[in-house]
Structure formats: structure tokens, C-alpha cells
Design a protein around this motif. Structure first.
Motif, short mmCIF file in Angstrom:
data_model
loop_
_atom_site.label_atom_id
_atom_site.label_comp_id
_atom_site.label_asym_id
_atom_site.label_seq_id
_atom_site.Cartn_x
_atom_site.Cartn_y
_atom_site.Cartn_z
N CYS A 273 -25.36 -0.90 -14.58
CA CYS A 273 -24.36 -1.08 -13.53
C CYS A 273 -24.12 -2.57 -13.28
O CYS A 273 -25.05 -3.37 -13.34
N ASP B 104 -21.78 -5.01 -10.52
CA ASP B 104 -20.92 -5.03 -9.34
C ASP B 104 -20.74 -3.63 -8.76
O ASP B 104 -19.66 -3.25 -8.30
N GLY B 105 -21.82 -2.85 -8.81
CA GLY B 105 -21.79 -1.51 -8.23
C GLY B 105 -21.06 -0.48 -9.06
O GLY B 105 -20.84 0.65 -8.60
N ARG B 106 -20.71 -0.82 -10.31
CA ARG B 106 -19.96 0.10 -11.16
C ARG B 106 -20.72 0.37 -12.45
O ARG B 106 -21.29 -0.55 -13.05
N ASP B 107 -20.75 1.63 -12.88
CA ASP B 107 -21.43 2.00 -14.12
C ASP B 107 -20.57 1.55 -15.30
O ASP B 107 -19.44 2.00 -15.49
N VAL B 108 -21.13 0.63 -16.10
CA VAL B 108 -20.39 0.09 -17.25
C VAL B 108 -21.10 0.40 -18.57
O VAL B 108 -20.83 -0.24 -19.59
N GLU C 185 -18.69 1.23 -21.33
CA GLU C 185 -17.77 0.11 -21.59
C GLU C 185 -18.41 -0.97 -22.45
O GLU C 185 -17.78 -1.51 -23.36
#
Length: 218
Positions: A76, A78-82, A85
């Protein structure tokens, strides 16, 4: 010398070191560091911000601002699952290109060493044993033929729903190997005291078992 034990697993792209390192860490109940993910995170940020691969100052700033979280195999930022990606081919290709910059590597060094905490750490990458954790108790250099690695990468991408072509993957892996082994900063090479293991004809389970045996011998 830090008393927290480390198993350092280095090797070229798609040698299986990430999966192997995760399983070794799980078997021992230790922490896990995917150092390659850090370079991929910088590459992802660079693509999003339009930062060029040769803009070393901007890339270094991106590296210093990273605050990634790793949990249960997910990454993760910035609080986002990447997680998915950063496994894209364009991200991986850029990560390989920017990893040659010494200031960027230096910016990530303390971040990587910060993962070393009790009861132990299994770290995988390209310079874990030679630069980041030169005092690791067990150093493993895991490799495989470029054909075997291309096949594994093709399967991995297909399972994630990403299109791929074996011929292109072979060309890309050879180019990455050349960049990684010839760069001036922390080139890909086995540590002098590393155990070398060719996984071309071995299953993941066999590789994990061998590393655990080596660990048990120490």
C-alpha cells in the motif's frame, strides 16, 4: 553489528526470489522485505508525476517521500493498494532503468534497513547481501535460465490478467540482466560468501526447503 538475524536472497528478475523469500519468512515467522517493490513504487510515482527516468534529483525526492506499508503480501502507498499496479511491465521496466542511479539507491538504503527487526528478516533483491545487509547470516544467490524466468513471468502476468509475449519477455529480461549486472552502483552479483542455487528445474517448494536446510545448518 545488528543482532537481528537476516537471510538475504538476491537474484535476477523473475528468478522466483520473491515467492521463495515470502515462504521462507512465513516458515520462520520472520518479517519480509521485497526491496524491488520499493524501486517499483518510485517508478510508479514517477510515471504518475511525469518524472523522466534521467531526472535523478526528482526521482531521489520521490524515494525519500515513500511511506509504504506491506501487509499479508499486499503493498500500500498513500493508503491505496498498489500491489498489482507495481507489477505492470512498464513499471518494472522503469524500475530497472532508474535503479542505476546511486543517489536514488542511497535514498532507499535506510528505509530498507529499517525493516530489520526481531525476530528476524528475510530480504530479497539484487544487493541485499552485498550492500544492504552485508552481515546477513545466510546469503543466497538464486538464479535460473532466462528461458525458465520468461516462462514464469508469462504465467504470472497471465494469472493477473495482463497480456504478455514470451519473445518480448525474453528480450526484456536479457536487457534487465545486462543493466543490473553492469551498473556502477551495487551491480547484481553474488556475495563472495553466498550460497548459489539454480532454480531452473526446481519447484518453489524444493528451493524453500533447501534454504531452510541451509539456515538450519548455521
Amino acid at each position: 553489528m545488528n543482532e537481528v538475524p537476516v537471510i538475504a536472497i538476491d537474484g535476477p528478475t523473475a528468478s522466483g526470489k520473491g515467492t521463495v523469500a515470502q515462504r521462507v519468512a512465513a516458515a520462520l515467522g520472520w518479517h519480509y522485505l521485497d526491496s524491488g517493490a520499493l524501486y517499483r513504487l518510485v517508478a510508479l510515482r514517477a510515471l504518475q508525476a511525469g518524472v523522466a527516468a534521467d531526472d535523478v534529483a526528482a526521482l531521489t525526492r520521490l524515494a525519500r517521500s515513500l511511506r509504504p506499508q506491506f501487509d499479508a503480501g499486499r503493498v500500500c502507498l498513500d493508503g491505496r493498494d498498489v500491489t498489482d499496479e507495481i507489477r505492470r511491465e512498464d513499471v518494472g521496466a522503469l524500475a530497472s532503468r532508474i535503479a542505476v542511479h546511486p543517489p536514488l539507491r542511497a535514498a532507499l538504503l535506510d528505509l530498507q534497513r529499517g525493516f530489520r527487526c526481531p525476530p528476524g528478516l528475510v530480504a530479497d533483491g539484487r544487493d541485499m547481501a552485498t550492500v544492504v545487509f552485508p552481515d546477513a547470516g545466510l546469503k543466497v544467490f538464486l538464479t535460473a535460465s532466462v528461458e525458465a524466468r520468461a516462462g514464469r513471468r508469462h504465467k504470472q502476468l497471465s494469472e493477473k490478467g495482463f497480456p504478455s509475449n514470451i519473445a518480448i519477455l525474453l528480450q526484456d529480461l536479457r536487457a534487465r540482466d545486462e543493466r543490473d549486472s553492469s551498473r556502477s552502483a551495487a551491480p547484481l552479483r553474488p556475495a563472495k560468501d553466498a550460497r548459489q542455487l539454480d532454480s531452473s528445474d526446481l519447484s518453489i517448494e524444493q528451493v524453500v526447503a533447501q534454504i531452510l536446510r541451509w539456515h538450519g545448518e548455521r
